[in-house]
Design a protein around this motif. Structure first.
Motif, PDB file in Angstrom:
ATOM      1  N   LYS A   7       0.834  -1.206   0.000  1.00  0.00           N
ATOM      2  CA  LYS A   7       0.000   0.000   0.000  1.00  0.00           C
ATOM      3  C   LYS A   7       0.867   1.254   0.000  1.00  0.00           C
ATOM      4  CE  LYS A   7      -2.189   3.526   2.096  1.00  0.00           C
ATOM      5  NZ  LYS A   7      -1.759   4.570   3.035  1.00  0.00           N
ATOM      6  N   SER A  41      -3.462   5.338  -2.352  1.00  0.00           N
ATOM      7  CA  SER A  41      -4.276   6.490  -1.937  1.00  0.00           C
ATOM      8  C   SER A  41      -4.339   7.482  -3.096  1.00  0.00           C
ATOM      9  CB  SER A  41      -3.610   7.230  -0.774  1.00  0.00           C
ATOM     10  OG  SER A  41      -3.573   6.463   0.372  1.00  0.00           O
ATOM     11  N   GLU A  74      -8.549   8.448  -5.770  1.00  0.00           N
ATOM     12  CA  GLU A  74      -7.917   7.125  -5.836  1.00  0.00           C
ATOM     13  C   GLU A  74      -8.017   6.538  -7.243  1.00  0.00           C
ATOM     14  OE1 GLU A  74      -9.052   8.284  -3.036  1.00  0.00           O
ATOM     15  OE2 GLU A  74      -7.530   7.690  -1.573  1.00  0.00           O
ATOM     16  N   GLY A 135      -7.573   2.410  -2.986  1.00  0.00           N
ATOM     17  CA  GLY A 135      -7.808   2.425  -1.548  1.00  0.00           C
ATOM     18  C   GLY A 135      -9.025   3.276  -1.247  1.00  0.00           C
ATOM     19  N   SER A 153      -7.247   4.204   3.355  1.00  0.00           N
ATOM     20  CA  SER A 153      -6.568   3.290   2.429  1.00  0.00           C
ATOM     21  C   SER A 153      -5.754   2.211   3.147  1.00  0.00           C
ATOM     22  CB  SER A 153      -5.638   4.067   1.501  1.00  0.00           C
ATOM     23  OG  SER A 153      -6.383   4.936   0.707  1.00  0.00           O
TER      24      SER A 153
END
Ligand code: ASP
Ligand code: MG
Length: 406
Positions: A7, A41, A74, A135, A153
């Protein structure tokens, strides 16, 4: 082949150069023989920009439409990352939350994930694709777009990792990991190699900003292996893990400080059943999150209640308390935002005595008055005057030897 979820936050995808940087890291992980799922994100500042625009039309804006709007940040980043990977010669596919689907409840702007569909993602991974998931977004049972709340996220990434039964979920951010305290407050702050889930939860709720609280809860409940590390270097990050996995528990692992709370006192309340219930029901109905609560021992059937709330809710809270003041026969309501909450957190507190005493005497030595105290099994928090916040953090960090433990 391991499934790894990576992430990347808003700063890490803040411009095209940084997105290329992320793409190289993702590609490397793929080249090493892993099945990679990326959660991103919105580009830094984008969600704020969208929120401000909506609020300039009407405040608060319609919540359903708000989610349609703020989820777009996003969608831009997943597409840009997929385009970048494709340009580098990699097979990549991006998906919005509803396409996965990331199923949520109906709470617009604060939705909770109920289920993550794994089928399409697993199929793509098996076909050699790098899969990129937006996210922050989800879809409710009626097909409406939802979002998971600011910073959500992280929670998307852990939910995807849980849904895919991934081997690892890496949260890439702009710091090297979880620190013993905010490195901006003391240069003695040290990166932790490991931290227990519950400690991480307490740190996050006490003001540490590295991880979304719900992401930690999800990781704990679904046994997701979670690592926090920097997207700007290759330094080893912090492993957030089961407490049992930690051989020697530190007595204190971290010191946090939150200067975004305010305290409110209702003085001269009748000490009888139902009084606290009435006060806090009024706050709950207004969705005000109460943190610490202290009620005095009553003298002559009269007592005081003091509690803390987010600073942003101070005015609203005072208004609500003024309303219940009359019926409850209270003498006065007053509040202050000139406070800081400093907390020490550590799983080892469960089995060690004298931790509170050491905290209080450390503050006393600095001449800092304690206005409120609250404890949990693994956390002690003190409310003090705001101007002493950084001094308190530095003194406690030293007193518990946090610069030394490893
Ligand atoms: N873009 C969303 C926010 O700014 C979600 C996230 O970044 O985690 O809150
Ligand atoms: Mg974030």
């Amino acid at each position: 082949m391991a499934i790894i979820v990576q992430k990347f936050g808003g700063t890490s995808v803040g411009n095209l150069e940084r997105i290329a940087n992320v793409a190289r890291r993702v590609a490397r992980c793929h080249d090493e023989g892993n099945k990679v799922v990326v959660v991103v994100s919105a580009m830094a500042g984008e969600t704020d920009r969208l929120i401000d625009m909506a609020k300039s039309i009407k405040n608060p804006p319609n919540e359903r439409e708000m989610d349609v709007l703020i989820s777009t940040g996003e969608q831009v980043s997943i597409a840009l990352l997929a385009i970048t990977l494709d340009a580098m010669g990699y097979k990549a596919r991006s998906y919005c939350g509803w396409q996965i689907p990331i199923a949520t409840d109906r709470a617009f702007t604060a939705a909770r994930v109920t289920d993550v569909g794994a089928e399409q993602v697993l199929k793509d991974l098996n076909d050699g694709y790098i899969v990129i998931v937006a996210g922050f977004q989800g879809v409710d049972p009626d097909g409406n777009i939802t979002t998971l709340g600011r910073g959500g996220s992280d929670t998307s990434a852990v939910a995807v990792a849980a849904g895919l039964k991934a081997d690892l979920c890496e949260i890439y951010t702009d710091v090297d990991g979880v620190y013993t305290t905010d490195p901006n407050i003391t240069n003695k702050a040290r990166k932790l190699h490991r931290i227990g889930h519950e400690e991480m939860l307490e740190m996050a709720s006490a003001g540490a900003k590295v991880l979304h609280i719900r992401a930690v809860e999800l990781a704990m409940n679904h046994r997701v292996r979670l690592v926090v590390r920097s997207s700007f270097n290759d330094n080893e990050g912090t492993l957030v893990t089961e407490e049992n996995a930690l051989m020697e528990k530190e007595i204190v692992s971290g010191v946090t400080c939150n200067i975004k709370e305010a305290k409110v006192t209702i003085a001269g309340l009748k000490d009888q059943p139902g009084v606290a219930a009435q006060v806090f029901s009024a706050l709950a109905d207004a969705h005000i999150v109460v943190d610490m609560i202290v009620q005095n021992v009553s003298a002559d059937g009269i007592t005081d209640i003091t509690f803390t709330i987010p600073q942003a809710d101070l005015v609203k809270t005072l208004e609500l308390c003024e309303k219940v003041k009359e019926p409850l026969g209270a003498r006065a309501v007053f509040g202050s935002d000139d406070i800081a909450k400093v907390s020490i957190i550590g799983a080892g507190m469960r089995s060690h005595s004298g931790v509170a005493a050491r905290m209080f005497s450390t503050l006393a030595q600095e001449g800092i008055n304690i206005e409120m105290i609250a404890t949990s099994e693994i956390k002690i928090s003190c409310v003090i005057k705001k101007k002493y916040a950084e001094l308190a953090v530095r003194a406690l960090h030293d007193a518990f030897g946090l610069d030394k433990v490893g």
